[in-house]
Design a protein around this motif. Structure first.
Motif, PDB file in Angstrom:
ATOM      1  N   ALA A   1       0.835  -1.205   0.000  1.00  0.00           N
ATOM      2  CA  ALA A   1       0.000   0.000   0.000  1.00  0.00           C
ATOM      3  C   ALA A   1       0.867   1.252   0.000  1.00  0.00           C
ATOM      4  O   ALA A   1       0.548   2.242  -0.662  1.00  0.00           O
ATOM      5  CB  ALA A   1      -0.931  -0.002   1.204  1.00  0.00           C
TER       6      ALA A   1
ATOM      7  N   PRO B   1      -2.189   3.817  -0.991  1.00  0.00           N
ATOM      8  CA  PRO B   1      -3.270   3.080  -0.328  1.00  0.00           C
ATOM      9  C   PRO B   1      -4.553   3.012  -1.146  1.00  0.00           C
ATOM     10  O   PRO B   1      -5.185   1.954  -1.247  1.00  0.00           O
ATOM     11  CB  PRO B   1      -3.474   3.865   0.972  1.00  0.00           C
TER      12      PRO B   1
ATOM     13  N   THR C   1      -4.200   0.594  -3.979  1.00  0.00           N
ATOM     14  CA  THR C   1      -4.178  -0.788  -3.504  1.00  0.00           C
ATOM     15  C   THR C   1      -5.579  -1.292  -3.219  1.00  0.00           C
ATOM     16  O   THR C   1      -5.950  -2.412  -3.596  1.00  0.00           O
ATOM     17  CB  THR C   1      -3.297  -0.901  -2.250  1.00  0.00           C
ATOM     18  N   TRP C   2      -6.394  -0.470  -2.545  1.00  0.00           N
ATOM     19  CA  TRP C   2      -7.775  -0.883  -2.260  1.00  0.00           C
ATOM     20  C   TRP C   2      -8.573  -1.023  -3.561  1.00  0.00           C
ATOM     21  O   TRP C   2      -9.372  -1.957  -3.714  1.00  0.00           O
ATOM     22  CB  TRP C   2      -8.453   0.125  -1.338  1.00  0.00           C
TER      23      TRP C   2
ATOM     24  N   VAL D   1      -7.691  -4.301  -5.028  1.00  0.00           N
ATOM     25  CA  VAL D   1      -8.417  -5.401  -4.378  1.00  0.00           C
ATOM     26  C   VAL D   1      -9.840  -5.482  -4.926  1.00  0.00           C
ATOM     27  O   VAL D   1     -10.359  -6.575  -5.208  1.00  0.00           O
ATOM     28  CB  VAL D   1      -8.426  -5.206  -2.852  1.00  0.00           C
TER      29      VAL D   1
ATOM     30  N   PRO E   1     -12.470   4.004  -1.700  1.00  0.00           N
ATOM     31  CA  PRO E   1     -11.157   4.031  -1.047  1.00  0.00           C
ATOM     32  C   PRO E   1     -11.009   5.136  -0.010  1.00  0.00           C
ATOM     33  O   PRO E   1     -10.177   5.015   0.903  1.00  0.00           O
ATOM     34  CB  PRO E   1     -10.190   4.255  -2.221  1.00  0.00           C
TER      35      PRO E   1
ATOM     36  N   LEU F   1     -12.184   3.494   3.273  1.00  0.00           N
ATOM     37  CA  LEU F   1     -11.503   2.297   3.749  1.00  0.00           C
ATOM     38  C   LEU F   1     -10.313   2.701   4.606  1.00  0.00           C
ATOM     39  O   LEU F   1      -9.728   3.769   4.416  1.00  0.00           O
ATOM     40  CB  LEU F   1     -11.045   1.453   2.564  1.00  0.00           C
TER      41      LEU F   1
ATOM     42  N   ASP G   1      -6.714   3.334   6.182  1.00  0.00           N
ATOM     43  CA  ASP G   1      -5.365   3.511   5.635  1.00  0.00           C
ATOM     44  C   ASP G   1      -4.434   2.558   6.379  1.00  0.00           C
ATOM     45  O   ASP G   1      -4.229   2.699   7.585  1.00  0.00           O
ATOM     46  CB  ASP G   1      -4.915   4.958   5.847  1.00  0.00           C
TER      47      ASP G   1
END
Length: 527
Positions: A273, A278, A281-282, A285, A382, A385, A387
């Protein structure tokens, strides 16, 4: 036709990707080179010196590749390392990383188009790489991660082409990138193994032949490396447990996530991340979930390749962290050492896959917005979500390019264990004009000394020079004029008392992270 587009159109798009990525990375490299920020990490320094040592050595040859680091980056750097200014500045290695950035950008774009048939996915995958300041910095340094990312990206692209068209040329190129990956970093071995398993699953025709051919190419790299270790170091597994190996470092300390699979997975996710961002990355996913849920039954093979590749990288590092093989630490993670930072760049390997899944997620969301505007909220997900990065590891946006943790780690290393070696190196340089001769020391010390002074590498005798090293361990020869040793190393254990009694000590230095480092001059006259 390519993904529904004409050949001319796709060539134009590729040219645009190459041009934009080249402008970004070349300007970044020149800017950071001018600021002396590309050639600061001890691993980067050692990579370039290993390349130079193949020929600038008292015993030139392949043995100078050593046992721990895989050889391809050093072999590719060697021609440029022969040019003194490129060697001394580290540009010999940085230029290889620059090329890897352009190649990775192109492969991400082409994989996105090949996978989905959409330019939008390709362009977003490219942009997620090209405008990430952390990754841009890493791709200006002589580290070996950039080449590994390129190898993975190339492998996945040609595997996708293979599973769609099953042309032998694509299989051959996939095998080539697999081999290159197994000669670049050890995660390449894990990816090669996963690809061997995948080959008969995703292939429709010629399963046996393609699986055998690909497996042969995939295992060639590890087998050649074991043969190299056997031929030059008398043990095919020397790379696994020799001096400087991951196991060697793991035996000295127990890392924070060792023995906890959950903590190891969380740590690597945290690291990825940081390297990728970050939010990205989310979103990545989310893209993995979308690719699995909304998969067309007749088009599952390319997605299986990408998902399996992504999970293989993640599991490789999770398992290594669990078994105490590699350490990763970030500021704010350790209560007793809040500024500790180590190997943060390992998370950057995920740049070969996560941008593709993130691009798919954005494309899917934009497509769904045309039907229901409520899907636009997915793009904001994001923001809500958590960190995963410790607050102490964040840097302001203006410092993400020049003051990121990759650079901070390098400066941290320089500050806590390199100063004694640099101090001794400067003393050596000042005295060598009047007292020339060979310098006896170990390869760990050589990399710092050469980086600090620019003394030619053929002036040093190390454990990589087997015959001369072994003979000097039995008794220091008259042609050795200088000795640099740290108390407790092999040279000190063999000759520490003798050096103290019979050599002239020119300098000594230490920090809390090192034992005393000594520079001695031999007063014996050479025959």
């Amino acid at each position: 036709m390519y993904g529904g587009y004409s050949r001319i159109e796709i060539m134009r798009q590729k040219a645009s990707i190459i041009a934009i990525s080249a402008v970004i990375i070349v300007n970044a490299f020149l800017y950071l080179l001018y600021r002396d920020q590309t050639f600061v990490h001890i691993d980067a320094i050692a990579h370039v010196n290993k390349a130079r040592g193949l020929f600038d050595n008292i015993e030139p040859g392949l043995r100078q590749l050593g046992t721990v680091w895989l050889p391809l980056p050093h072999i590719l750097m060697a021609p440029l390392a022969a040019i003194d200014p490129l060697w001394r500045s580290g540009a010999a290695g940085s230029l290889l990383s620059v090329v890897c950035f352009i190649g990775t950008a192109l492969f991400l774009f082409m994989t996105g188009v090949e996978w989905t048939g959409s330019y939008i996915v390709g362009w977003f995958a490219f942009l997620f790489l090209a405008f990430n300041p952390h990754l841009i910095y890493l791709f200006t340094t002589p580290e070996n991660e950039p080449l590994m990312i390129l190898c993975i990206a190339g492998l996945f692209y040609y595997l996708l082409r293979w599973v769609r068209r099953e042309r032998w040329k694509d299989l051959a190129l996939a095998a080539l990138f697999t081999f290159a990956g197994t000669w670049t970093r050890y995660e390449g071995w894990a990816i090669a193994a996963a690809s061997i398993v995948l080959m008969p699953v995703v292939t429709r025709k010629h399963r046996a032949a393609s699986s055998i051919i690909f497996a042969g190419a995939a295992v060639t790299g590890p087998m050649l490396w074991m043969l190299f270790n056997l031929a030059y170091f008398e043990d095919p597994l020397m790379f696994a447990y020799g001096i400087g190996s991951a196991q060697d470092y793991a035996s000295r300390a127990r890392y924070v996530t060792a023995g906890s699979l959950g903590d190891s997975a969380v740590l690597y996710f945290m690291d990825a991340a940081y390297c990728l961002n970050p939010a990205l990355t989310w979103i990545g996913v989310g893209g993995i979930i979308v690719s699995l849920i909304f998969l067309r039954r007749g088009y599952w093979r390319p997605t299986v390749v990408l998902v399996a590749g992504c999970l293989t990288i993640f599991l490789f590092y999770t398992v290594n962290l669990y078994f105490n093989i590699v350490p990763i630490t970030m500021p704010g993670m350790l209560k007793n050492d809040p500024q500790s930072v180590m190997n943060v760049r390992y998370g950057a390997i995920m740049a070969a896959t996560i941008p593709l899944f993130a691009a798919l997620f954005v494309f899917f969301t934009l497509h769904q917005i045309e039907r229901r505007r409520v899907f636009s909220l997915l793009l904001l997900a994001p923001l809500f979500l958590p960190d995963p990065i410790p607050s102490a590891s964040h840097e302001p946006i203006g410092e993400q390019f020049t003051r990121n943790l990759f650079y901070t780690e390098a400066i941290h290393n320089q500050s806590f264990w390199m100063p004694p070696f640099i101090e001794v190196a400067n003393k050596l340089q000042a005295n060598m004009l009047e007292q020339p001769g060979l310098v006896l020391t170990n390869s760990r010390i050589v990399h710092v000394v050469v980086w600090a002074t620019g003394i030619p590498m053929h002036r040093f005798v190390t454990e990589m020079n087997k015959d001369k090293w072994d003979s000097n361990l039995q008794g220091i020869k008259p042609d050795v004029r200088w000795v640099i040793t740290e108390e407790g190393d092999q040279l000190w254990n063999a000759h520490g008392k003798f050096l103290t009694d019979h050599f002239i000590e020119i300098a000594t230095a230490k920090t809390q992270a090192t034992r005393p480092v000594h520079l001695y001059r031999n007063t014996t006259k050479e025959n």
